[in-house]
Write a protein that holds these residues in place. Structure first.
Motif, PDB file in Angstrom:
ATOM      1  N   GLY A  92       0.753  -1.240   0.000  1.00  0.00           N
ATOM      2  CA  GLY A  92       0.000   0.000   0.000  1.00  0.00           C
ATOM      3  C   GLY A  92       0.781   1.287   0.000  1.00  0.00           C
ATOM      4  N   ASN A  93       2.085   1.238   0.291  1.00  0.00           N
ATOM      5  CA  ASN A  93       2.902   2.446   0.143  1.00  0.00           C
ATOM      6  C   ASN A  93       4.335   2.047  -0.215  1.00  0.00           C
ATOM      7  OD1 ASN A  93       4.426   1.946   2.514  1.00  0.00           O
ATOM      8  ND2 ASN A  93       3.152   3.283   3.770  1.00  0.00           N
ATOM      9  N   SER A  94       5.177   3.021  -0.426  1.00  0.00           N
ATOM     10  CA  SER A  94       6.528   2.751  -0.936  1.00  0.00           C
ATOM     11  C   SER A  94       7.533   2.337   0.136  1.00  0.00           C
ATOM     12  CB  SER A  94       7.045   3.984  -1.675  1.00  0.00           C
ATOM     13  OG  SER A  94       7.163   5.066  -0.773  1.00  0.00           O
ATOM     14  N   ARG A  95       7.065   2.040   1.327  1.00  0.00           N
ATOM     15  CA  ARG A  95       7.963   1.583   2.394  1.00  0.00           C
ATOM     16  C   ARG A  95       7.426   0.343   3.114  1.00  0.00           C
ATOM     17  NH1 ARG A  95      11.933   5.510   4.136  1.00  0.00           N
ATOM     18  NH2 ARG A  95      11.733   7.357   2.855  1.00  0.00           N
ATOM     19  N   SER A  96       6.480  -0.329   2.502  1.00  0.00           N
ATOM     20  CA  SER A  96       5.906  -1.495   3.177  1.00  0.00           C
ATOM     21  C   SER A  96       5.863  -2.700   2.236  1.00  0.00           C
ATOM     22  CB  SER A  96       4.493  -1.181   3.672  1.00  0.00           C
ATOM     23  OG  SER A  96       3.652  -0.854   2.594  1.00  0.00           O
ATOM     24  N   VAL A  97       6.121  -3.860   2.815  1.00  0.00           N
ATOM     25  CA  VAL A  97       6.081  -5.129   2.088  1.00  0.00           C
ATOM     26  C   VAL A  97       5.567  -6.205   3.036  1.00  0.00           C
ATOM     27  CG1 VAL A  97       8.009  -4.568   0.548  1.00  0.00           C
ATOM     28  CG2 VAL A  97       8.459  -5.738   2.692  1.00  0.00           C
ATOM     29  N   ILE A  98       5.276  -7.356   2.464  1.00  0.00           N
ATOM     30  CA  ILE A  98       4.890  -8.504   3.275  1.00  0.00           C
ATOM     31  C   ILE A  98       5.503  -9.752   2.652  1.00  0.00           C
ATOM     32  CG2 ILE A  98       2.693  -8.873   2.061  1.00  0.00           C
ATOM     33  CD1 ILE A  98       1.518  -9.671   4.859  1.00  0.00           C
ATOM     34  N   LYS A  99       5.986 -10.637   3.490  1.00  0.00           N
ATOM     35  CA  LYS A  99       6.547 -11.909   3.036  1.00  0.00           C
ATOM     36  C   LYS A  99       5.408 -12.912   2.962  1.00  0.00           C
ATOM     37  CE  LYS A  99       9.959 -15.394   4.433  1.00  0.00           C
ATOM     38  NZ  LYS A  99      10.971 -15.733   5.451  1.00  0.00           N
ATOM     39  N   MET A 100       5.252 -13.549   1.777  1.00  0.00           N
ATOM     40  CA  MET A 100       4.175 -14.516   1.597  1.00  0.00           C
ATOM     41  C   MET A 100       4.643 -15.698   0.770  1.00  0.00           C
ATOM     42  SD  MET A 100       0.671 -12.508   0.767  1.00  0.00           S
ATOM     43  CE  MET A 100      -0.299 -11.920   2.123  1.00  0.00           C
ATOM     44  N   THR A 101       4.080 -16.855   1.083  1.00  0.00           N
ATOM     45  CA  THR A 101       4.277 -18.010   0.215  1.00  0.00           C
ATOM     46  C   THR A 101       3.330 -17.855  -0.972  1.00  0.00           C
ATOM     47  OG1 THR A 101       2.560 -19.340   1.268  1.00  0.00           O
ATOM     48  CG2 THR A 101       4.799 -19.484   2.209  1.00  0.00           C
ATOM     49  N   ILE A 102       3.544 -18.661  -1.984  1.00  0.00           N
ATOM     50  CA  ILE A 102       2.645 -18.631  -3.145  1.00  0.00           C
ATOM     51  C   ILE A 102       1.233 -19.039  -2.714  1.00  0.00           C
ATOM     52  CG2 ILE A 102       2.174 -19.630  -5.423  1.00  0.00           C
ATOM     53  CD1 ILE A 102       4.552 -17.577  -5.282  1.00  0.00           C
ATOM     54  N   ASP A 103       1.123 -20.018  -1.830  1.00  0.00           N
ATOM     55  CA  ASP A 103      -0.197 -20.421  -1.320  1.00  0.00           C
ATOM     56  C   ASP A 103      -0.893 -19.263  -0.603  1.00  0.00           C
ATOM     57  OD1 ASP A 103       0.051 -22.997  -2.310  1.00  0.00           O
ATOM     58  OD2 ASP A 103       0.648 -23.871  -0.388  1.00  0.00           O
ATOM     59  N   GLU A 104      -0.132 -18.491   0.175  1.00  0.00           N
ATOM     60  CA  GLU A 104      -0.714 -17.337   0.867  1.00  0.00           C
ATOM     61  C   GLU A 104      -1.148 -16.267  -0.129  1.00  0.00           C
ATOM     62  OE1 GLU A 104       1.529 -17.478   5.190  1.00  0.00           O
ATOM     63  OE2 GLU A 104       2.620 -16.641   3.477  1.00  0.00           O
ATOM     64  N   MET A 105      -0.395 -16.101  -1.203  1.00  0.00           N
ATOM     65  CA  MET A 105      -0.814 -15.147  -2.248  1.00  0.00           C
ATOM     66  C   MET A 105      -2.151 -15.574  -2.837  1.00  0.00           C
ATOM     67  SD  MET A 105       1.207 -12.495  -2.795  1.00  0.00           S
ATOM     68  CE  MET A 105       0.852 -11.982  -4.464  1.00  0.00           C
ATOM     69  N   GLU A 106      -2.287 -16.857  -3.095  1.00  0.00           N
ATOM     70  CA  GLU A 106      -3.556 -17.362  -3.634  1.00  0.00           C
ATOM     71  C   GLU A 106      -4.703 -17.143  -2.657  1.00  0.00           C
ATOM     72  OE1 GLU A 106      -2.702 -21.474  -4.498  1.00  0.00           O
ATOM     73  OE2 GLU A 106      -2.324 -21.018  -6.607  1.00  0.00           O
ATOM     74  N   GLN A 107      -4.455 -17.392  -1.377  1.00  0.00           N
ATOM     75  CA  GLN A 107      -5.505 -17.268  -0.365  1.00  0.00           C
ATOM     76  C   GLN A 107      -5.921 -15.823  -0.124  1.00  0.00           C
ATOM     77  OE1 GLN A 107      -3.816 -19.156   3.073  1.00  0.00           O
ATOM     78  NE2 GLN A 107      -3.644 -21.132   2.051  1.00  0.00           N
ATOM     79  N   THR A 108      -4.972 -14.896  -0.140  1.00  0.00           N
ATOM     80  CA  THR A 108      -5.266 -13.529   0.277  1.00  0.00           C
ATOM     81  C   THR A 108      -5.636 -12.579  -0.856  1.00  0.00           C
ATOM     82  OG1 THR A 108      -2.928 -12.935   0.217  1.00  0.00           O
ATOM     83  CG2 THR A 108      -3.817 -13.679   2.335  1.00  0.00           C
ATOM     84  N   THR A 109      -5.349 -12.965  -2.078  1.00  0.00           N
ATOM     85  CA  THR A 109      -5.742 -12.089  -3.188  1.00  0.00           C
ATOM     86  C   THR A 109      -7.047 -12.601  -3.768  1.00  0.00           C
ATOM     87  OG1 THR A 109      -4.459 -13.396  -4.773  1.00  0.00           O
ATOM     88  CG2 THR A 109      -3.373 -11.486  -3.825  1.00  0.00           C
ATOM     89  N   ALA A 110      -7.888 -11.703  -4.143  1.00  0.00           N
ATOM     90  CA  ALA A 110      -9.140 -12.088  -4.786  1.00  0.00           C
ATOM     91  C   ALA A 110      -8.859 -12.248  -6.282  1.00  0.00           C
ATOM     92  CB  ALA A 110     -10.208 -11.028  -4.531  1.00  0.00           C
ATOM     93  N   PHE A 111      -7.867 -13.100  -6.585  1.00  0.00           N
ATOM     94  CA  PHE A 111      -7.447 -13.223  -7.976  1.00  0.00           C
ATOM     95  C   PHE A 111      -8.430 -14.056  -8.783  1.00  0.00           C
ATOM     96  CE2 PHE A 111      -5.823 -17.226  -6.513  1.00  0.00           C
ATOM     97  CZ  PHE A 111      -5.554 -18.015  -7.622  1.00  0.00           C
ATOM     98  N   ILE A 112      -8.483 -13.755 -10.068  1.00  0.00           N
ATOM     99  CA  ILE A 112      -9.395 -14.452 -10.969  1.00  0.00           C
ATOM    100  C   ILE A 112      -8.795 -15.770 -11.423  1.00  0.00           C
ATOM    101  CG2 ILE A 112     -10.490 -14.323 -13.251  1.00  0.00           C
ATOM    102  CD1 ILE A 112     -10.888 -11.325 -12.661  1.00  0.00           C
ATOM    103  N   GLN A 113      -7.519 -15.706 -11.838  1.00  0.00           N
ATOM    104  CA  GLN A 113      -6.850 -16.919 -12.290  1.00  0.00           C
ATOM    105  C   GLN A 113      -5.349 -16.691 -12.428  1.00  0.00           C
ATOM    106  OE1 GLN A 113      -8.111 -16.066 -16.858  1.00  0.00           O
ATOM    107  NE2 GLN A 113      -7.803 -18.178 -16.396  1.00  0.00           N
ATOM    108  N   TRP A 114      -4.627 -17.810 -12.519  1.00  0.00           N
ATOM    109  CA  TRP A 114      -3.219 -17.765 -12.870  1.00  0.00           C
ATOM    110  C   TRP A 114      -3.162 -17.574 -14.386  1.00  0.00           C
ATOM    111  CZ3 TRP A 114       0.905 -17.378  -9.828  1.00  0.00           C
ATOM    112  CH2 TRP A 114       0.769 -17.759  -8.499  1.00  0.00           C
ATOM    113  N   ILE A 115      -2.266 -16.702 -14.834  1.00  0.00           N
ATOM    114  CA  ILE A 115      -2.108 -16.462 -16.264  1.00  0.00           C
ATOM    115  C   ILE A 115      -0.621 -16.509 -16.607  1.00  0.00           C
ATOM    116  CG2 ILE A 115      -4.236 -15.128 -16.504  1.00  0.00           C
ATOM    117  CD1 ILE A 115      -2.554 -12.570 -16.406  1.00  0.00           C
ATOM    118  N   ASP A 116      -0.329 -16.564 -17.900  1.00  0.00           N
ATOM    119  CA  ASP A 116       1.043 -16.583 -18.385  1.00  0.00           C
ATOM    120  C   ASP A 116       1.182 -15.480 -19.424  1.00  0.00           C
ATOM    121  OD1 ASP A 116       3.584 -17.071 -19.340  1.00  0.00           O
ATOM    122  OD2 ASP A 116       3.159 -19.094 -20.078  1.00  0.00           O
ATOM    123  N   VAL A 117       1.513 -14.269 -18.965  1.00  0.00           N
ATOM    124  CA  VAL A 117       1.623 -13.121 -19.876  1.00  0.00           C
ATOM    125  C   VAL A 117       2.971 -12.400 -19.773  1.00  0.00           C
ATOM    126  CG1 VAL A 117      -0.871 -12.747 -20.024  1.00  0.00           C
ATOM    127  CG2 VAL A 117       0.455 -11.536 -18.287  1.00  0.00           C
TER     128      VAL A 117
END
Length: 155
Positions: free
Chosen positions: A127-152
């Protein structure tokens, strides 16, 4: 919005306390990797692009990758065009350098690119230029309201 909206969003998964607020900028892949002492490939960058129906879309990609225009057009059916610097915060909900898939404006489609899967752990902004979060790929899937995995992206 910014950091507080990302923090509020991540509370649902009890990840809000995992946000790392840095003393230095993490606004670019290079700066974030240096600040965290990790490889640039581990930084998850969120790309804000124009969408003809939704106004915008967000694609989270691996830190060393770029959108491949041919792959993007083949998948979405229109050319990729980034939001202008001045549009990003209004349209997405986070300023440039802090764009992430957490706590963004409603109706922004989110996609995860397969380039992220080259790592078991990634570091998206929060949310800003001084913050990050460490996540596994599984956590990324769980916490993002993503539509799908894509290859672009290019490899």
């Amino acid at each position: 919005m910014g950091l507080e909206s990302a923090r509020d969003y991540l509370k649902k998964w009890e990840k809000d306390t995992d946000i790392i607020v840095l003393d230095v900028s993490s606004a670019t892949v290079e700066l974030a990797a240096k600040a965290l002492g990790v490889q640039e490939a581990q930084i998850a960058k969120s790309i804000s692009l124009k969408h003809p129906d939704h106004g915008a879309l967000l694609i989270v990609i691996g830190g060393l990758h770029k959108i491949d225009n041919k792959k993007f057009k083949a998948h979405f059916g229109f050319k990729s065009k980034m939001l202008g610097f001045e549009e990003v915060e209004t349209v997405i909900g986070h300023p440039v350098g802090g764009v992430c898939p957490f706590g963004i404006n409603a109706d922004i489609p989110v996609y995860l690119d397969v380039s992220l899967k080259q790592n078991t752990v990634v570091y998206p902004a929060c949310g800003n230029s001084r913050s990050v979060i460490k996540m596994t790929i599984d956590e990324m899937e769980q916490t993002t309201a993503f539509i799908q995995w894509i290859d672009v992206c290019n490899f």
